[in-house]
Design a protein around this motif. Sequence first.
Motif, mmCIF file in Angstrom:
data_model
loop_
_atom_site.group_PDB
_atom_site.id
_atom_site.type_symbol
_atom_site.label_atom_id
_atom_site.label_comp_id
_atom_site.label_asym_id
_atom_site.label_seq_id
_atom_site.Cartn_x
_atom_site.Cartn_y
_atom_site.Cartn_z
ATOM 1 N N THR A 1 0.891 -7.171 2.655
ATOM 2 C CA THR A 1 0.102 -5.958 1.947
ATOM 3 C C THR A 1 -0.592 -6.465 0.786
ATOM 4 O OG1 THR A 1 1.946 -4.876 0.844
ATOM 5 C CG2 THR A 1 1.526 -4.039 2.962
ATOM 6 N N GLN A 2 -1.655 -5.945 0.664
ATOM 7 C CA GLN A 2 -2.439 -6.438 -0.539
ATOM 8 C C GLN A 2 -3.253 -5.126 -0.956
ATOM 9 O OE1 GLN A 2 -4.925 -10.065 1.552
ATOM 10 N NE2 GLN A 2 -5.540 -9.503 -0.406
ATOM 11 N N THR A 3 -3.118 -4.813 -2.397
ATOM 12 C CA THR A 3 -3.803 -3.737 -2.895
ATOM 13 C C THR A 3 -4.611 -4.358 -4.251
ATOM 14 O OG1 THR A 3 -1.789 -3.405 -4.467
ATOM 15 C CG2 THR A 3 -2.111 -2.142 -2.424
ATOM 16 N N LYS B 1 -7.981 -2.646 -1.894
ATOM 17 C CA LYS B 1 -8.583 -3.062 -0.582
ATOM 18 C C LYS B 1 -10.076 -3.325 -1.004
ATOM 19 C CE LYS B 1 -6.333 -1.204 3.282
ATOM 20 N NZ LYS B 1 -6.578 -0.632 4.591
ATOM 21 N N PHE B 2 -10.628 -2.564 -2.048
ATOM 22 C CA PHE B 2 -12.030 -3.091 -2.502
ATOM 23 C C PHE B 2 -11.913 -2.672 -3.857
ATOM 24 C CE2 PHE B 2 -13.982 -2.585 1.664
ATOM 25 C CZ PHE B 2 -13.089 -1.805 2.470
ATOM 26 N N CYS C 1 -0.319 -8.797 -4.302
ATOM 27 C CA CYS C 1 0.353 -9.089 -2.786
ATOM 28 C C CYS C 1 1.724 -8.871 -2.846
ATOM 29 C CB CYS C 1 0.008 -10.597 -2.589
ATOM 30 S SG CYS C 1 0.590 -11.033 -0.835
ATOM 31 N N PRO D 1 -4.561 -8.109 4.603
ATOM 32 C CA PRO D 1 -5.877 -7.486 5.181
ATOM 33 C C PRO D 1 -7.084 -7.884 4.184
ATOM 34 C CG PRO D 1 -4.582 -5.943 4.184
ATOM 35 C CD PRO D 1 -3.573 -6.921 4.167
ATOM 36 N N THR E 1 -8.814 -8.238 0.118
ATOM 37 C CA THR E 1 -9.462 -7.316 -1.135
ATOM 38 C C THR E 1 -10.774 -7.913 -1.256
ATOM 39 O OG1 THR E 1 -7.335 -7.010 -2.133
ATOM 40 C CG2 THR E 1 -9.394 -6.764 -3.194
ATOM 41 N N ARG E 2 -11.660 -6.779 -1.083
ATOM 42 C CA ARG E 2 -13.147 -7.325 -1.157
ATOM 43 C C ARG E 2 -13.453 -7.013 -2.622
ATOM 44 N NH1 ARG E 2 -17.281 -8.407 2.032
ATOM 45 N NH2 ARG E 2 -16.347 -8.168 3.769
ATOM 46 N N GLU F 1 -10.589 -8.034 8.584
ATOM 47 C CA GLU F 1 -8.908 -8.332 8.693
ATOM 48 C C GLU F 1 -8.706 -9.684 8.111
ATOM 49 O OE1 GLU F 1 -8.624 -5.216 12.656
ATOM 50 O OE2 GLU F 1 -7.913 -7.450 12.551
#
Lengths: 119, 111
Positions: free
Chosen positions: A5-7, A9-10, A23, A112, A114-115, B41
């Motif tokens: 998981t990643q934080t 996402k944006f 991560c 998923p 991070t943009r 994704e």
Amino acid sequence: NAGVTQTPKFRVLKTGQSMTLLCAQDMNHEYMYWYRQDPGMGLRLIHYSVGEGTTAKGEVPDGYNVSRLKKQNFLLGLESAAPSQTSVYFCASSLRRTSRSGVLSNEQFFGPGTRLTVL
Amino acid sequence: TQLLEQSPQFLSIQEGENLTVYCNSSSVFSSLQWYRQEPGEGPVLLVTVVTGGEVKKLKRLTFQFGDARKDSSLHITAAQPGDTGLYLCAGALTGGFKTIFGAGTRLFVKA
């Protein structure tokens, strides 16, 4: 079992701001990686870690720092963001696995992404 | 600088057609992976090949590792719209934990 998981996402930053990308993996993997993905350039390795408390530079480490204080977490920091760091960032983890022929394989599980946009 | 070149960069085909994607390098890899990535994704592992000349099949997908372990190919038979995505090859360097990725082949299969 969440996997990787990643934080967040944006995220949008202004030039010079700092931030940390988190991560986490719940698969008990030894190896963890941070990549950036830019159009036409594929995934480029920023930093990686082969175990808790150890980190190493990848292909494009400048402007980034990392820490792995716990086996399940790998943090990526940007101390002073620049527009050139606008990208999609992926974290990955892998298990140290040897095939029957003795070859180390590196099958990675990705988060998923991070943009990040730096203005 | 170690490079992994993928070709073609972009492919747009009709449903039912066959296609081959290539991955080439001057470096020798201990293993090579193929991943598929969908928009928004992270990449998902399809297969790992470790032995020179090895061929692996995954339903309609056939993966081959070159004899010298420097190149690989992915062949898709009777492509379907669900095969649409970005296909990435990744070579694991000696030692096994550092990997270099190709830039990817973006496949679009039209119904």
